[in-house]
Structure formats: structure tokens, C-alpha cells
Scaffold this active site. Structure first.
Site, PDB file in Angstrom:
ATOM      1  N   CYS A   2       0.860  -6.570  -2.968  1.00 12.57           N
ATOM      2  CA  CYS A   2       1.515  -7.878  -3.013  1.00 12.57           C
ATOM      3  C   CYS A   2       0.756  -8.881  -3.872  1.00 12.57           C
ATOM      4  O   CYS A   2      -0.468  -8.844  -3.953  1.00 12.57           O
ATOM      5  CB  CYS A   2       1.598  -8.463  -1.616  1.00 12.57           C
ATOM      6  SG  CYS A   2       2.386  -7.415  -0.426  1.00 12.57           S
ATOM      7  N   ARG A  27      -0.121  -4.682 -10.244  1.00 12.04           N
ATOM      8  CA  ARG A  27      -0.685  -4.345  -8.939  1.00 12.04           C
ATOM      9  C   ARG A  27       0.242  -3.438  -8.133  1.00 12.04           C
ATOM     10  O   ARG A  27      -0.177  -2.868  -7.130  1.00 12.04           O
ATOM     11  CB  ARG A  27      -0.950  -5.624  -8.143  1.00 12.04           C
ATOM     12  CG  ARG A  27      -1.944  -6.544  -8.819  1.00 12.04           C
ATOM     13  CD  ARG A  27      -2.031  -7.864  -8.103  1.00 12.04           C
ATOM     14  NE  ARG A  27      -2.632  -7.712  -6.809  1.00 12.04           N
ATOM     15  CZ  ARG A  27      -3.920  -7.894  -6.551  1.00 12.04           C
ATOM     16  NH1 ARG A  27      -4.736  -8.227  -7.516  1.00 12.04           N
ATOM     17  NH2 ARG A  27      -4.392  -7.751  -5.335  1.00 12.04           N
ATOM     18  N   TRP A  75       4.952  -5.572  -1.665  1.00 13.51           N
ATOM     19  CA  TRP A  75       4.791  -4.122  -1.553  1.00 13.51           C
ATOM     20  C   TRP A  75       5.059  -3.830  -0.089  1.00 13.51           C
ATOM     21  O   TRP A  75       4.252  -4.205   0.767  1.00 13.51           O
ATOM     22  CB  TRP A  75       3.368  -3.753  -1.957  1.00 13.51           C
ATOM     23  CG  TRP A  75       3.172  -2.351  -2.387  1.00 13.51           C
ATOM     24  CD1 TRP A  75       3.580  -1.800  -3.563  1.00 13.51           C
ATOM     25  CD2 TRP A  75       2.475  -1.314  -1.692  1.00 13.51           C
ATOM     26  NE1 TRP A  75       3.179  -0.491  -3.628  1.00 13.51           N
ATOM     27  CE2 TRP A  75       2.498  -0.161  -2.500  1.00 13.51           C
ATOM     28  CE3 TRP A  75       1.821  -1.241  -0.451  1.00 13.51           C
ATOM     29  CZ2 TRP A  75       1.917   1.043  -2.118  1.00 13.51           C
ATOM     30  CZ3 TRP A  75       1.243  -0.051  -0.078  1.00 13.51           C
ATOM     31  CH2 TRP A  75       1.299   1.081  -0.916  1.00 13.51           C
ATOM     32  N   ASN A 101       0.298 -12.221   1.734  1.00 12.66           N
ATOM     33  CA  ASN A 101      -0.276 -10.900   1.465  1.00 12.66           C
ATOM     34  C   ASN A 101      -1.065 -10.486   2.701  1.00 12.66           C
ATOM     35  O   ASN A 101      -1.769 -11.331   3.274  1.00 12.66           O
ATOM     36  CB  ASN A 101      -1.251 -10.939   0.288  1.00 12.66           C
ATOM     37  CG  ASN A 101      -0.552 -11.118  -1.041  1.00 12.66           C
ATOM     38  OD1 ASN A 101       0.669 -11.161  -1.096  1.00 12.66           O
ATOM     39  ND2 ASN A 101      -1.333 -11.214  -2.090  1.00 12.66           N
ATOM     40  N   GLY A 102      -1.013  -9.223   3.067  1.00 13.84           N
ATOM     41  CA  GLY A 102      -1.762  -8.762   4.240  1.00 13.84           C
ATOM     42  C   GLY A 102      -0.813  -8.269   5.309  1.00 13.84           C
ATOM     43  O   GLY A 102       0.385  -8.072   5.055  1.00 13.84           O
ATOM     44  N   GLU A 482     -12.272  13.978 -10.128  1.00 15.97           N
ATOM     45  CA  GLU A 482     -11.655  12.811 -10.747  1.00 15.97           C
ATOM     46  C   GLU A 482     -10.558  13.236 -11.730  1.00 15.97           C
ATOM     47  O   GLU A 482      -9.484  12.639 -11.764  1.00 15.97           O
ATOM     48  CB  GLU A 482     -12.737  11.966 -11.438  1.00 15.97           C
ATOM     49  CG  GLU A 482     -12.227  10.799 -12.259  1.00 15.97           C
ATOM     50  CD  GLU A 482     -11.351   9.812 -11.502  1.00 15.97           C
ATOM     51  OE1 GLU A 482     -11.295   9.856 -10.255  1.00 15.97           O
ATOM     52  OE2 GLU A 482     -10.683   9.002 -12.174  1.00 15.97           O
ATOM     53  N   LYS A 486      -6.654  12.204 -11.517  1.00 16.83           N
ATOM     54  CA  LYS A 486      -5.941  11.530 -12.617  1.00 16.83           C
ATOM     55  C   LYS A 486      -4.659  12.278 -12.939  1.00 16.83           C
ATOM     56  O   LYS A 486      -3.606  11.685 -13.095  1.00 16.83           O
ATOM     57  CB  LYS A 486      -6.870  11.513 -13.814  1.00 16.83           C
ATOM     58  CG  LYS A 486      -7.027  10.305 -14.616  1.00 16.83           C
ATOM     59  CD  LYS A 486      -7.660   9.050 -14.107  1.00 16.83           C
ATOM     60  CE  LYS A 486      -7.389   8.626 -12.704  1.00 16.83           C
ATOM     61  NZ  LYS A 486      -8.335   7.706 -12.157  1.00 16.83           N
ATOM     62  N   GLU A 489      -2.030  11.830 -10.097  1.00 18.96           N
ATOM     63  CA  GLU A 489      -1.518  10.459  -9.973  1.00 18.96           C
ATOM     64  C   GLU A 489      -0.448  10.124 -10.997  1.00 18.96           C
ATOM     65  O   GLU A 489       0.518   9.440 -10.681  1.00 18.96           O
ATOM     66  CB  GLU A 489      -2.656   9.455 -10.182  1.00 18.96           C
ATOM     67  CG  GLU A 489      -3.563   9.276  -9.015  1.00 18.96           C
ATOM     68  CD  GLU A 489      -4.644   8.269  -9.314  1.00 18.96           C
ATOM     69  OE1 GLU A 489      -4.791   7.330  -8.539  1.00 18.96           O
ATOM     70  OE2 GLU A 489      -5.344   8.409 -10.330  1.00 18.96           O
ATOM     71  N   HIS A 505     -14.981  31.831  -2.343  1.00 17.28           N
ATOM     72  CA  HIS A 505     -14.853  31.658  -0.889  1.00 17.28           C
ATOM     73  C   HIS A 505     -13.434  31.285  -0.483  1.00 17.28           C
ATOM     74  O   HIS A 505     -13.211  30.818   0.628  1.00 17.28           O
ATOM     75  CB  HIS A 505     -15.855  30.607  -0.398  1.00 17.28           C
ATOM     76  CG  HIS A 505     -17.284  31.002  -0.643  1.00 17.28           C
ATOM     77  ND1 HIS A 505     -17.872  32.071  -0.004  1.00 17.28           N
ATOM     78  CD2 HIS A 505     -18.214  30.511  -1.488  1.00 17.28           C
ATOM     79  CE1 HIS A 505     -19.121  32.197  -0.430  1.00 17.28           C
ATOM     80  NE2 HIS A 505     -19.349  31.266  -1.328  1.00 17.28           N
ATOM     81  N   LYS A 600      -2.234  -1.045  -7.342  1.00 20.13           N
ATOM     82  CA  LYS A 600      -3.547  -1.176  -7.966  1.00 20.13           C
ATOM     83  C   LYS A 600      -4.648  -1.513  -6.957  1.00 20.13           C
ATOM     84  O   LYS A 600      -5.666  -0.858  -6.909  1.00 20.13           O
ATOM     85  CB  LYS A 600      -3.484  -2.236  -9.066  1.00 20.13           C
ATOM     86  CG  LYS A 600      -4.796  -2.454  -9.816  1.00 20.13           C
ATOM     87  CD  LYS A 600      -5.143  -1.260 -10.681  1.00 20.13           C
ATOM     88  CE  LYS A 600      -6.455  -1.405 -11.407  1.00 20.13           C
ATOM     89  NZ  LYS A 600      -6.950  -0.100 -11.859  1.00 20.13           N
TER      90      LYS A 600
HETATM   91  C1  F6R Z   1      -7.201   6.067  -8.979  1.00 17.29           C
HETATM   92  C2  F6R Z   1      -7.425   4.730  -8.465  1.00 17.29           C
HETATM   93  C3  F6R Z   1      -7.696   4.581  -7.009  1.00 17.29           C
HETATM   94  C4  F6R Z   1      -8.772   3.518  -6.794  1.00 17.29           C
HETATM   95  C5  F6R Z   1      -8.988   3.261  -5.301  1.00 17.29           C
HETATM   96  C6  F6R Z   1     -10.104   2.272  -5.069  1.00 17.29           C
HETATM   97  O1  F6R Z   1      -6.915   6.074 -10.346  1.00 17.29           O
HETATM   98  O2  F6R Z   1      -7.400   3.784  -9.200  1.00 17.29           O
HETATM   99  O3  F6R Z   1      -8.051   5.786  -6.441  1.00 17.29           O
HETATM  100  O4  F6R Z   1      -9.949   3.969  -7.389  1.00 17.29           O
HETATM  101  O5  F6R Z   1      -7.810   2.767  -4.736  1.00 17.29           O
HETATM  102  O6  F6R Z   1      -9.883   1.074  -5.750  1.00 17.29           O
HETATM  103  P1  F6R Z   1     -11.069   0.081  -6.053  1.00 17.29           P
HETATM  104  O7  F6R Z   1     -11.969   0.740  -7.037  1.00 17.29           O
HETATM  105  O8  F6R Z   1     -10.423  -1.148  -6.605  1.00 17.29           O
HETATM  106  O9  F6R Z   1     -11.775  -0.172  -4.758  1.00 17.29           O
END
Ligand code: F6R
Length: 605
Positions: A2, A27, A75, A101-102, A482, A486, A489, A505, A600
């Protein structure tokens, strides 16, 4: 997640708020709304729409004039995305408008009481509870009405409130969800993220939890929810409006991947001390004696930041010789962890807002632990809550998935590891060796970025896979994790990441021609072990894409990356895999900057 934008001043407010909402689109959201205080009756005019901000914009009538307003991108948490559930929420008399927000944890209980008193709810949201609490308050001032409401709310909130009877002000309050004031010339802004403000002002005040503020066109004041005045000195944000633009790229993700050489240069700048072959980190608040006393390091983060923390733990362990590990903050906070006074806790977060990380930090602080932050957003909640830390200086990251922040966070950990190491047992020679390696990174990153066309061709070949395996050993394992995150996602291809040593294993059972493996194969002391894993995969007719420092015969394809010091190799090996994920998603026609179901900054549980 949000987003909130608000304005009070002399300008026509609707275009300003819509532009602010567009700046918050990154976001993640599912609906949007705006309320404006107009000169006609009823004073508060609201428009809401499920979907994108442009849908909301198309619904805003021509006559929507006013110079005070608040707006929101939602959101969904309580109630599905819909016009009605979108914020702002107004009471039946159109006197009060709230954006929030929240999450209000006791919303059901409060709603039941309000319904029993005859209040009719029109939405399914928790936020509407706040609107009715404010609307029915008998207090004389808007500040007092809001204060009464937030006193009975349990949970998290960043709220902005307008009231038809108090047209000269917006009242805001914060508990757990960011609220930032933008201070202009005879105009004031409020937002949940500086991204919505920097086009208009770079003078900002970040509210603390438990703080409220009253914004008038030419003035603002801050105070606690108990009414005590607080002092708020505006700070200047370093990020400019232009850094939020796409800069000629087709997506923010591409822009952010491409910026990594400059971003790494920025995190290194001014921090290397050649005289002592060490690193200075101004905001650490950890003197050498304290640094010597650390017996363990525990790193906490979520998602990509957790993976960066895993590499960081490896760097601290190998360079500073302090036992270190990383754990998802979301798990740590629920397992009643033993908090040890000699452990240094490090919270990692790009946004500095992730609720799971913030809650872990608060729990640690409550138990008396020392917590550092490795954070990108200056002045964010985690940065403020921590005892000190290292800013990663990646610049704003707009794409929902993290790329340049991952790389810069790992480099920030390398700096911290050298700093701690040189206070402890890292020799001058090794300090110098790592520093020279760090200095090579920007040019090596640029070299990798220049191979994008080759990686794009590989992505086209692997894009038809339904599932992919990623493997790496020790330093290479977090890189594999990672890279697999990526890929899933943004391309929605299923991907698994395993330590290469674990293949036999269990996961080896999955290997067949339709399940390609991406293998991290650095030229280090584990090279032969990694090659043995490639043999095992080849023997099961698996296809292999290796990321390596030299051509791998067992692999079907090898992406070559420049060699650095062994400890720093993971920083470079992750970058071609960001490009691989990007071009795979592009080949599949995905909405790269806004992947489905993701937001985000995850500021709720
Ligand atoms: C993946 C991604 C998320 C964030 C996670 C933590 O591409 O962006 O996995 O890394 O939500 O977010 P931050 O770093 O803002 O605490």
C-alpha cells in the site's frame, strides 16, 4: 505494498496526487483511490477504482478542484480488491476520510462493537473501522479525534486523515508503517515513501512509531499519540526524482541490473583506508574493543536480502574469523531465539521497512541485543531502530525484484568483513588483497554486463524448461539460491536450489533432459568437487549451464565471468544469472517489473 500520498497547499491537488500514486506503483497494489476537499458541499469528494492508477485517473471528473487531498494505492489484506474496498474510506456523512497502510489486528472486535452501536459498514476492510472511530469521536479537535481512535487500535498503521470540519489540515499517525512528511514552500506533502515526494521537495521528516503530525499549508507540527510535542528537523534526501525514472531502459529491472558497476563504485567510495589496508564505516557505532569482543554474528533478512546475508556471513567468517550465519528474519522472530549478549546481530533490508525484519530487530532490542542494519533506504524504520550500520548506497530500487541492492549489500558485507577482520586477525596482506579485489569489481561487472547478448541467446534456449535446478557449493550456494529465486519470481518457472554437495542425497532423482541445471563453478579450491557434481548430472542426461571462470567440458554451455579473489567471486557470479532470469521472463512475455502476487516492500506480516 500500500502507498499513501497527501497534499495541502495552493496547487490543484488531484493531478499532484495522481502523479504521486504513479511514483508508488512500483510497490505493488491492486486498487487506488483519491479524496479531495472541494469548496462545494459535500466537501469531501472521493473516487476509487480497482486496478491501475490510470483507471482511477480516467474516473476522476473534470471538476474535481481542491487544494487539499489524500490518495492511496491498496494491496488487499482484508477483503478482495474492489472499488468499495479501495481507500480512502469515508463515514456515512462524508465528514471523515482515511487512508491507511498496515493491518488493524482487532478490527473484527471493533467492527462488532460499532455495528452493535448502529454503524453501517460498506466495505470489508479493517480501515473502515478507523474512519468510524474518528467520525463518532466527540473530541473538539481533529488531532484529539485521531488520537482517541489510534488508542483503541491494535496492529500497524500509517494513516492520513481529512475532516470536512477541519479543512485547513491533514492529520497523520504512524505505528509500524512508514509516514514521511515533505516540507515545501507554503505547501506540505505526506507519503509512505519518499519516491512520491522527491519531485516536489527533498526536505523530509520521517515520523517515528507512536508519532503523529498535523500538516497545514504553511506549517507542520509533530507530537506523540499522548499529545507531547516532539522535535522534527527536516533532513535532505539524496535521491533525486530522476533516479526514479526508467532512463531509456524498457524496464526498471533492466535499468537496475545495468547500473550495478556505478552502484558498487558508490558503496566503496570514501570507505577504503589504504594506509592501514582496512575500511572505515562511519555509522557503525562499534569501537575496536567492542568489535574484538564479538563471539558470533547472526544475520537476519528476508528473500533476496537473506541470500545476501548468507554470502555476508561467509565473508565475515572467512575474513574476520567470527562464526557467522544467516537466518530468515521471518522465522527467527517466531522461534523464541536465545539472545546472546556477545553476538552481533545484523538486520539486512533494501527497503528498511520489511515488517518481519523490523519485528525481529525490535524483539532483539527489547532483549538487550546489539543490532546493526545493512540497509539501502536512508532513515528507514530498520535503519532508525538499529544501533548503527552500513548504508548500501545502491540508489532507489524500483523494480519489485531486487538486483542492484543484492549486489551492493554483498559488497557492503565485504567492507564490514574487512573492517572487523583488520581489527581482529586479518593480515595486512590479506586486507590489501581483498581491497584490491573490491576495487576491481566495477570494471568486472561492466565486463559481464557487456555479454548480455550472449546471455539473451542462452535464455531463449532455456526458456521452454518447466523446471530448473540451481546448484552451488559453499560460497556458490547462496548464489544458486538467489538465482533460482530471481528466475521463479519473474518468469514463474519452477526452480530448485541445492548445495551441489547435497545432489546425491536426493535431488539427483529429478535430473533428466527436461530439467536443466545451472551450476556455479568458481575456479577455487572446490573446483574438482564441483566438476564431480557436473559429471553426476551428465551421467543422468541432464543439461548443464555453468557459470564459471573457465570453460566447463561437462556443461552444455558455460557463461564465463572474470575471476576476482575467491571470497569476492560470488558477487560477480550472481550478475549473469540476473540477466538470465530477465531474458527468460522477457522471452515468456512476463510483466517483469510487477510480477504477479508480489509487492516491493512487505510492510505487513
Ligand atoms: C526478491 C525480493 C524480496 C525482498 C524481500 C526483503 O527479489 O526483492 O525477496 O528481498 O522481500 O525485502 P527488503 O530487502 O526490502 O527487506
Amino acid at each position: 505494498m500500500c502507498g499513501i500520498v497527501g497534499y495541502i497547499g495552493k496547487r490543484d491537488v488531484a493531478p499532484l496526487l495522481l502523479e504521486g500514486l504513479q511514483r508508488l506503483e512500483y510497490r505493488g497494489y491492486d486498487s487506488a483511490g483519491i479524496v479531495v476537499n472541494t469548496p462545494k458541499s459535500p466537501a469531501l469528494k472521493v473516487v476509487k477504482a480497482k486496478g491501475r492508477v490510470r483507471e482511477l485517473e480516467s474516473r476522476v471528473p473534470k471538476r474535481f478542484a481542491g487544494t487539499t487531498g489524500i490518495a492511496h494505492t491498496r494491496w488487499a489484506t482484508h477483503g478482495a480488491p474492489s472499488d468499495i474496498n479501495s481507500h480512502p474510506h469515508l463515514d456515512a456523512d462524508n465528514n471523515v476520510a482515511v487512508v491507511h497502510n498496515g493491518i488493524v489486528d482487532n478490527a473484527d472486535e471493533l467492527r462488532a462493537k460499532l455495528v452493535a452501536d448502529g454503524i453501517v459498514f460498506i466495505s470489508e476492510t479493517d480501515t473502515e473501522v478507523i474512519t468510524h472511530l474518528i467520525a463518532r469521536s466527540q473530541a473538539d479537535t481533529l488531532e484529539e479525534k485521531v488520537r482517541e481512535a489510534v488508542k483503541v487500535i491494535e496492529g500497524t498503521y500509517g494513516i492520513a486523515v481529512m475532516h470536512a470540519d477541519f479543512p485547513d489540515r491533514i492529520v497523520v499517525a504512524r505505528n509500524g508503517s512508514p509516514v514521511v512528511l515533505g516540507i515545501g514552500e507554503k505547501e506540505m506533502f505526506v507519503a509512505s515513501d519518499v519516491a512520491a515526494l522527491v519531485a516536489h521537495t527533498r526536505q523530509i521528516v520521517t515520523l517515528n512509531d507512536g508519532e503523529m503530525a498535523t500538516l497545514k499549508a504553511d506549517d507542520f507540527r509533530t507530537y506523540t499519540t499522548s499529545g507531547a510535542t516532539t522535535t522534527a528537523t527536516p533532513e535532505t534526501v539524496e535521491w533525486e526524482a530522476a533516479s526514479y525514472d526508467m532512463g531509456g531502459h524498457d524496464t526498471y529491472m533492466h535499468k537496475e541490473i545495468s547500473e550495478q558497476a556505478d552502484a558498487v563504485d558508490r558503496v566503496l567510495r570514501g570507505r577504503i583506508d589504504d594506509r592501514f589496508n582496512t575500511v572505515h564505516l562511519g555509522g557503525l557505532n562499534l569501537d575496536p574493543r567492542e568489535a574484538r569482543g564479538i563471539r558470533r554474528v547472526k544475520i537476519l533478512g528476508c528473500g533476496t536480502s537473506y541470500h545476501a546475508g548468507m554470502i555476508g556471513a561467509g565473508l565475515i567468517e572467512s575474513l574476520a574469523r567470527i562464526p557467522a550465519d544467516a537466518e530468515p528474519a521471518s522465522e527467527f522472530r517466531y522461534r523464541n531465539p536465545v539472545v546472546d549478549p556477545d553476538t552481533l546481530y545484523i538486520a539486512v533490508s533494501q527497503s528498511g521497512e520489511t515488517y518481519d525484519v523490523l519485528a525481529a530487530v525490535q524483539e532483539l532490542k527489547r532483549k538487550g541485543a546489539r543490532v546493526l542494519g545493512v540497509v539501502n533506504v536512508v532513515g528507514s524504520a530498520i535503519a532508525r531502530e538499529a544501533d548503527g550500520g552500513v548504508y548500501v548506497h545502491a540508489g532507489p530500487e524500483v523494480c519489485v525484484v531486487s538486483t542492484k541492492c543484492f549486489t551492493n549489500t554483498v559488497v557492503a558485507f565485504a567492507l564490514l568483513a574487512v573492517h572487523l577482520g583488520r581489527i581482529r586477525d586479518l593480515s595486512v596482506t590479506d586486507g590489501k588483497r581483498i581491497i584490491e579485489g573490491l576495487r576491481k569489481l566495477p570494471a568486472q561487472i561492466q565486463e559481464i554486463l557487456e555479454t548480455e547478448e550472449d546471455i539473451k541467446k542462452l535464455a531463449a534456449e532455456y526458456a521452454e524448461a518447466k523446471s530448473m535446478m540451481f546448484i552451488g557449493r559453499v560460497r556458490g550456494y547462496p548464489v544458486a539460491l538467489e538465482a533460482s529465486l530471481k528466475l521463479k519470481e519473474i518468469s514463474y518457472i519452477h526452480a530448485e536450489a541445492y548445495p551441489a554437495s547435497e545432489l546425491k542425497h536426493g535431488p539427483l532423482a529429478l535430473i533428466e533432459p527436461a530439467m536443466p541445471t545451472v551450476a556455479i563453478v568458481p575456479d577455487d579450491d572446490l573446483l574438482e568437487k564441483n566438476r564431480a557434481a557436473l559429471e553426476e548430472i551428465k551421467a543422468r542426461s541432464g543439461r548443464i549451464l555453468a557459470v564459471a571462470h573457465r570453460e566447463q567440458e561437462k556443461a552444455d554451455h558455460t557463461i564465463l565471468v572474470p575471476k576476482n579473489e575467491d571470497e569476492l567471486d560470488p558477487i560477480l557470479m550472481g550478475i549473469p544469472l540476473q540477466l538470465l532470469a530477465y531474458h527468460t521472463a522477457l522471452a515468456l512475455g512476463r510483466d517483469i517489473d510487477k510480477p504477479r502476487n508480489l509487492a516491493k516492500s512487505v510492510t505487513v506480516e
